[in-house]
Design an enzyme around this catalytic site. Structure first.
Site, PDB file in Angstrom:
ATOM      1  N   HIS A 156      24.951  51.602  28.876  1.00  0.00           N
ATOM      2  CA  HIS A 156      24.382  52.863  28.380  1.00  0.00           C
ATOM      3  C   HIS A 156      24.732  52.984  26.897  1.00  0.00           C
ATOM      4  O   HIS A 156      25.835  53.375  26.544  1.00  0.00           O
ATOM      5  CB  HIS A 156      24.949  54.037  29.180  1.00  0.00           C
ATOM      6  CG  HIS A 156      24.194  55.304  28.989  1.00  0.00           C
ATOM      7  ND1 HIS A 156      24.322  56.076  27.854  1.00  0.00           N
ATOM      8  CD2 HIS A 156      23.285  55.922  29.777  1.00  0.00           C
ATOM      9  CE1 HIS A 156      23.532  57.130  27.965  1.00  0.00           C
ATOM     10  NE2 HIS A 156      22.887  57.055  29.122  1.00  0.00           N
ATOM     11  N   HIS A 207      17.484  53.387  25.854  1.00  0.00           N
ATOM     12  CA  HIS A 207      18.896  53.632  25.569  1.00  0.00           C
ATOM     13  C   HIS A 207      19.830  53.013  26.603  1.00  0.00           C
ATOM     14  O   HIS A 207      21.045  53.025  26.414  1.00  0.00           O
ATOM     15  CB  HIS A 207      19.168  55.134  25.485  1.00  0.00           C
ATOM     16  CG  HIS A 207      19.120  55.807  26.818  1.00  0.00           C
ATOM     17  ND1 HIS A 207      17.946  56.006  27.521  1.00  0.00           N
ATOM     18  CD2 HIS A 207      20.111  56.295  27.600  1.00  0.00           C
ATOM     19  CE1 HIS A 207      18.224  56.599  28.667  1.00  0.00           C
ATOM     20  NE2 HIS A 207      19.523  56.786  28.745  1.00  0.00           N
TER      21      HIS A 207
END
Length: 163
Positions: free
Chosen positions: A83, A68
């Site tokens: 992110h 992620h």
């Protein structure tokens, strides 16, 4: 006098947008860790496309095990975190297709990953993606593109200078 002018210009790093979408200020990210700049300064992008590109020339410092997030280090030493979404660590890699590995050299605009924004949304997570300058003790953001639509891999997003 002129040496300091030229030295300053050499230490400027122009980051391109890692995603296509709308740029928003970090304080609008609905996660306190990012909105209060606990990890560092930066901006966020609400993506409209799945491709994630390198914003810098440098190296992949780390691909998170859960896919992620990707940390990069520019040739000048600036550390950048992308992110993808919020709380997406909980997806345990589902919805992320990583195209690079730790230690790999990257150039601006190189494809880093695909981020399935529909899957992330369908799973109930936010797709807003913070782009964070991690080592803001050594570098500072000089200019940001805010409230603009940007094209991933090509449009300028941030200008960073060495302190």
């Amino acid at each position: 006098m002129f040496k300091s002018l030229f030295k300053r210009a050499e230490s400027t790093i122009n980051l391109v947008a890692p995603l296509t979408g709308k740029v928003v200020p970090l304080n609008e990210v609905p996660d306190q860790v990012f909105s209060e700049k606990m990890m560092g300064d930066g901006v966020a992008i609400v993506p409209s496309d799945n491709a994630v590109y390198s914003p810098i020339d440098g190296v992949v410092a780390s691909v998170f095990q859960t896919k992620h997030a990707i940390a990069l280090r520019s040739n000048e030493g600036a550390e950048i975190l992308i992110h993808m979404g919020l709380d997406t660590v909980n997806l345990k890699g589902e919805g992320f297709e990583i195209k690079v590995s730790d230690g790999e050299k990257v150039s601006k605009g190189k494809l880093l990953a695909y981020f399935d924004i529909k899957k992330v949304t369908d799973c109930g997570y936010e797709v807003i993606t913070p782009i964070i300058l991690l080592n803001d003790d050594q570098f500072e953001i000089n200019h940001q593109s805010i409230s603009n639509e940007v094209n991933g891999g090509t449009d300028n997003l941030l200008e960073i200078n060495k302190k």
